[in-house]
Design a protein around this motif. Structure first.
Motif, short mmCIF file in Angstrom:
data_model
loop_
_atom_site.label_atom_id
_atom_site.label_comp_id
_atom_site.label_asym_id
_atom_site.label_seq_id
_atom_site.Cartn_x
_atom_site.Cartn_y
_atom_site.Cartn_z
N UNK A 134 0.81 -1.22 0.00
CA UNK A 134 0.00 0.00 0.00
C UNK A 134 0.84 1.27 0.00
N UNK A 135 2.16 1.14 0.19
CA UNK A 135 3.03 2.31 0.19
C UNK A 135 3.87 2.30 -1.09
N UNK A 136 3.89 3.42 -1.77
CA UNK A 136 4.57 3.49 -3.06
C UNK A 136 6.00 4.00 -2.91
N UNK A 137 6.89 3.07 -2.67
CA UNK A 137 8.30 3.42 -2.58
C UNK A 137 8.89 3.57 -3.99
N UNK A 138 9.96 4.37 -4.12
CA UNK A 138 10.54 4.62 -5.45
C UNK A 138 11.19 3.37 -6.05
N UNK A 139 11.26 3.39 -7.38
CA UNK A 139 11.92 2.32 -8.13
C UNK A 139 13.02 2.95 -8.98
N UNK A 140 14.16 3.24 -8.36
CA UNK A 140 15.23 3.97 -9.06
C UNK A 140 15.67 3.28 -10.34
N UNK A 175 20.03 1.79 -3.23
CA UNK A 175 20.35 2.61 -2.07
C UNK A 175 19.25 3.63 -1.79
N UNK A 176 18.74 4.26 -2.84
CA UNK A 176 17.67 5.25 -2.66
C UNK A 176 16.39 4.64 -2.15
N UNK A 177 16.08 3.44 -2.59
CA UNK A 177 14.90 2.73 -2.10
C UNK A 177 15.03 2.46 -0.61
N UNK A 178 16.19 2.00 -0.20
CA UNK A 178 16.47 1.72 1.21
C UNK A 178 16.33 3.00 2.06
N UNK A 227 4.53 -2.83 10.11
CA UNK A 227 5.79 -3.31 9.54
C UNK A 227 5.57 -4.29 8.41
N UNK A 228 4.50 -5.09 8.52
CA UNK A 228 4.20 -6.05 7.46
C UNK A 228 3.91 -5.34 6.15
N UNK A 229 3.21 -4.21 6.23
CA UNK A 229 2.88 -3.44 5.02
C UNK A 229 4.12 -2.77 4.44
N UNK A 230 5.00 -2.31 5.32
CA UNK A 230 6.26 -1.71 4.85
C UNK A 230 7.09 -2.78 4.14
N UNK A 282 9.42 -4.80 -0.67
CA UNK A 282 9.73 -5.97 -1.48
C UNK A 282 9.14 -5.83 -2.88
N UNK A 283 7.93 -5.33 -2.97
CA UNK A 283 7.28 -5.18 -4.26
C UNK A 283 8.05 -4.21 -5.15
N UNK A 284 8.51 -3.09 -4.59
CA UNK A 284 9.26 -2.11 -5.37
C UNK A 284 10.56 -2.71 -5.91
N UNK A 285 11.26 -3.45 -5.06
CA UNK A 285 12.53 -4.05 -5.47
C UNK A 285 12.31 -5.15 -6.51
#
Length: 330
Positions: free
Chosen positions: A195-201, A212-215, A230-233, A238-241
């Protein structure tokens, strides 16, 4: 008569010995993991790892021969990892292999650990033939390769900073999940939601990776959202990577009309990676090693050694550990 190769792997924190007959018949494959030892430190301690290899090396070699029901006289060569990895750990396996080579009068074969990960697939898919694409994802490496021939691997793209497995470990520490990060995050992600949209460099920029930027994005998100599950994070990270890995390797394969993709390295065990790649099964042939030989083990070293054996590529006793070995140096 099919040759029997003794494989030895001590590049990091697994001590492993295998006896492989021919291309794909594993007579024995003993792996002793140090995960429980290093958990308290949050990662592998090189000095501790090397000392434990000394404790295990002779014992598991003896056990491997007993399980295989053969003697030392039955082997044709000794294949051993000489890099990349932790220098102290590598030296334990390499020097043990040299001693065996001298005492048994058997040829020594040096094996690049990365080549071993790729060749784990040949154990289960003996009819696999180049050309094919490799997605090599582990704790220390993340690369897309093109296998032009059995001993010819061309680097198409690689990480510019953190490897995928390294990013898993670092984010796992942020979440207080522990070590090793890959399987722990994979487990928690199954309970969470993306549910959280982390970047995909570098997602649409060539075939190199950057995690590194994703981390760092996960780190700042946690500071700003202390109540987030934490489960959602874990699921969102994981999905972004994984999306980035799958997007780049499938894009290259389809664009270059190469239908076979081989997954190699410890991160190849990740359930999300396998699931997302399976969505391309109608267009591409996806090959995975079994979970047991995804992570570091001597079977993959013996199989890579077999490839050199049939080509009469042997090593002299001057070979040294090469902790920073590249794939170009087979």
């Amino acid at each position: 008569m099919e040759p029997i190769i003794l494989g030895i792997e001590t590049s990091c924190d697994e001590t492993s010995v295998c006896l492989l007959k021919g291309k794909d018949k594993i007579l024995s494959n003993i792996v002793v993991s140090q995960i429980d030892i290093h958990k308290v430190f949050g990662g592998v301690v090189p000095e501790v790892a090397a000392r434990k290899h000394i404790d295990f090396m002779y014992k598991i070699t003896k056990q491997a021969f007993k399980e295989a029901e053969i003697t030392t006289e039955d082997i044709n060569a000794i294949a051993v990892t000489y890099g990349p990895g932790l220098v102290g750990a590598l030296l334990i396996g390499l020097n043990f292999a040299k001693a065996l080579s001298i005492s048994l009068n058997k040829p020594l074969i040096k094996v690049n650990h990365l080549m071993g990960h790729i060749y784990a697939n040949f154990i289960e898919y003996p009819n696999l033939k180049p050309p094919f694409i490799v997605l090599l994802v582990s704790g220390g490496h993340t690369m897309i390769l093109k296998a032009n021939d059995y001993m010819d691997f061309e680097i198409i793209g690689q990480t510019r900073d953190d490897a995928a497995g390294e990013a898993f470990d670092k984010v796992s520490r942020m979440l207080d999940f522990g070590y090793p990060g890959g399987p722990i995050i994979d487990s928690y992600a199954k309970k969470g939601k993306d549910i959280y949209k982390f970047p995909k460099p570098l997602y649409n920029n060539g075939y190199d990776f950057s995690f590194s930027g994703l981390k760092t994005s996960v780190l700042y998100f946690m500071k700003d959202n202390p109540n987030a599950k934490k489960e959602d994070i874990a699921a969102s990270f994981q999905n972004a990577l994984v999306d980035t890995l799958v997007h780049k390797v499938t894009k290259y394969a389809i664009k270059n009309k190469i239908n076979d993709i081989v997954i190699a390295g410890g991160v190849a065990a990740n359930s999300s990676l396998r699931k997302k790649l399976s969505e391309f099964s109608s267009k591409l042939n996806i090959y995975y090693p079994s979970i047991e030989i995804c992570t570091d083990n001597a079977a993959m070293i013996a199989r890579a050694g077999y490839e050199k054996y049939i080509r009469n590529i042997f090593s002299d006793l001057n070979v040294d550990a090469a902790p920073n070995l590249s794939l170009k140096e087979l």
